[in-house]
Design an enzyme around this catalytic site. Sequence first.
Site, mmCIF file in Angstrom:
data_model
loop_
_atom_site.group_PDB
_atom_site.id
_atom_site.type_symbol
_atom_site.label_atom_id
_atom_site.label_comp_id
_atom_site.label_asym_id
_atom_site.label_seq_id
_atom_site.Cartn_x
_atom_site.Cartn_y
_atom_site.Cartn_z
ATOM 1 N N CYS A 1 28.268 -15.987 -16.302
ATOM 2 C CA CYS A 1 27.421 -17.344 -16.142
ATOM 3 C C CYS A 1 26.289 -17.131 -15.350
ATOM 4 C CB CYS A 1 28.645 -18.257 -15.596
ATOM 5 S SG CYS A 1 28.925 -18.284 -14.169
ATOM 6 N N GLY A 2 25.777 -18.074 -14.531
ATOM 7 C CA GLY A 2 24.542 -18.112 -13.908
ATOM 8 C C GLY A 2 24.646 -17.232 -12.574
ATOM 9 N N THR A 3 25.935 -17.565 -11.929
ATOM 10 C CA THR A 3 26.396 -16.850 -10.599
ATOM 11 C C THR A 3 27.409 -16.051 -10.887
ATOM 12 O OG1 THR A 3 27.703 -18.591 -9.951
ATOM 13 C CG2 THR A 3 25.338 -18.805 -9.189
ATOM 14 N N GLY A 4 28.233 -16.153 -11.827
ATOM 15 C CA GLY A 4 29.557 -15.456 -11.913
ATOM 16 C C GLY A 4 30.431 -16.279 -11.377
ATOM 17 N N HIS B 1 48.574 -0.773 -3.194
ATOM 18 C CA HIS B 1 47.638 -1.750 -3.515
ATOM 19 C C HIS B 1 48.448 -2.684 -4.719
ATOM 20 C CE1 HIS B 1 44.340 -0.175 -1.369
ATOM 21 N NE2 HIS B 1 44.555 0.957 -1.958
ATOM 22 N N HIS C 1 41.434 -1.499 -6.197
ATOM 23 C CA HIS C 1 42.398 -1.675 -5.199
ATOM 24 C C HIS C 1 43.261 -3.251 -5.673
ATOM 25 C CE1 HIS C 1 41.053 0.152 -1.166
ATOM 26 N NE2 HIS C 1 41.247 1.195 -2.271
ATOM 27 N N ASN C 2 42.217 -3.959 -6.495
ATOM 28 C CA ASN C 2 42.655 -5.365 -6.888
ATOM 29 C C ASN C 2 43.028 -5.465 -8.349
ATOM 30 O OD1 ASN C 2 39.758 -6.233 -5.473
ATOM 31 N ND2 ASN C 2 41.609 -6.229 -4.370
ATOM 32 N N ARG D 1 50.503 -5.314 -2.900
ATOM 33 C CA ARG D 1 49.718 -6.680 -2.475
ATOM 34 C C ARG D 1 49.192 -7.516 -3.824
ATOM 35 N NH1 ARG D 1 46.286 -2.365 1.402
ATOM 36 N NH2 ARG D 1 47.925 -2.362 2.910
ATOM 37 N N ARG E 1 21.617 -15.236 -13.245
ATOM 38 C CA ARG E 1 20.778 -15.612 -12.353
ATOM 39 C C ARG E 1 20.702 -14.737 -11.143
ATOM 40 N NH1 ARG E 1 22.057 -21.948 -13.603
ATOM 41 N NH2 ARG E 1 20.831 -21.893 -15.888
ATOM 42 N N ASP F 1 28.428 -18.425 -20.658
ATOM 43 C CA ASP F 1 27.747 -19.634 -20.945
ATOM 44 C C ASP F 1 26.213 -19.418 -21.152
ATOM 45 O OD1 ASP F 1 26.471 -19.441 -18.553
ATOM 46 O OD2 ASP F 1 27.277 -21.252 -17.613
ATOM 47 N N HIS F 2 25.625 -20.510 -21.419
ATOM 48 C CA HIS F 2 24.037 -20.210 -21.606
ATOM 49 C C HIS F 2 23.319 -19.352 -20.599
ATOM 50 C CE1 HIS F 2 24.771 -23.681 -19.430
ATOM 51 N NE2 HIS F 2 23.599 -23.855 -18.815
ATOM 52 N N GLY G 1 31.481 -19.853 -11.082
ATOM 53 C CA GLY G 1 32.094 -20.797 -11.749
ATOM 54 C C GLY G 1 33.226 -20.301 -13.055
HETATM 55 C C1 RB5 Z 1 24.957 -23.520 -15.392
HETATM 56 O O1 RB5 Z 1 23.599 -24.067 -15.145
HETATM 57 C C2 RB5 Z 1 25.555 -22.695 -14.136
HETATM 58 O O2 RB5 Z 1 25.809 -24.013 -13.302
HETATM 59 C C3 RB5 Z 1 26.550 -21.974 -14.468
HETATM 60 O O3 RB5 Z 1 26.238 -20.971 -15.466
HETATM 61 C C4 RB5 Z 1 27.357 -21.071 -13.347
HETATM 62 O O4 RB5 Z 1 26.357 -20.519 -12.702
HETATM 63 C C5 RB5 Z 1 28.411 -21.893 -12.709
HETATM 64 O O5 RB5 Z 1 28.780 -21.377 -11.813
#
Ligand code: RB5
Length: 149
Positions: A64-67, A132, A97-98, A135, A108, A7-8, A69
């Site tokens: 994504c921002g955190t990976g 593995h 393993h997975n 599992r 981010r 995403d962005h 979502g």
């Molecule tokens: C976008 O702002 C953010 O919510 C998305 O990139 C992601 O981090 C969601 O999990």
Amino acid sequence: MIAIGCDHAGFELKEAIRKYLEENNIEYKDFGTYSTDSVDYPVFAYKVADSIVKEECERGILCCGTGIGISMAANKVKGIRAAVCSDEFCAEMTRRHNDANIICLGGRVISEEMAVKLADIFLHTEFEGGKHLKRVNMVTDIENGKNIL
Ligand code: RB5
């Protein structure tokens, strides 16, 4: 063939990974997004996941921002094992393993340099199988609604 998507908030990481794939002659398909304009991460999670379950691509890299979502969305697709990683140990172990078929990275959370390092580990580490595999198959059973208890 490696599927990449973002995403962005993951765009810069995806671009760094795209450069790494180009430089290493690793074939890839870029499912977007293609700019930092705001988009919805489930769309790109789905595109990459779908290409893997349809066997058009072998593995995927999502950012994504955190990976988080984008991994949640990808993991809703049957047959996907998407793992959020931010260190080398997890990137290696989720293959060994997975048998993860998608790695998810946070723009981010980690640097571009780290993202490339994790993508490289993810693409060059094999699944160990054996106990593995049993599992991983149990995870698939849960996905298929089987009572594994
Ligand atoms: C976008 O702002 C953010 O919510 C998305 O990139 C992601 O981090 C969601 O999990």
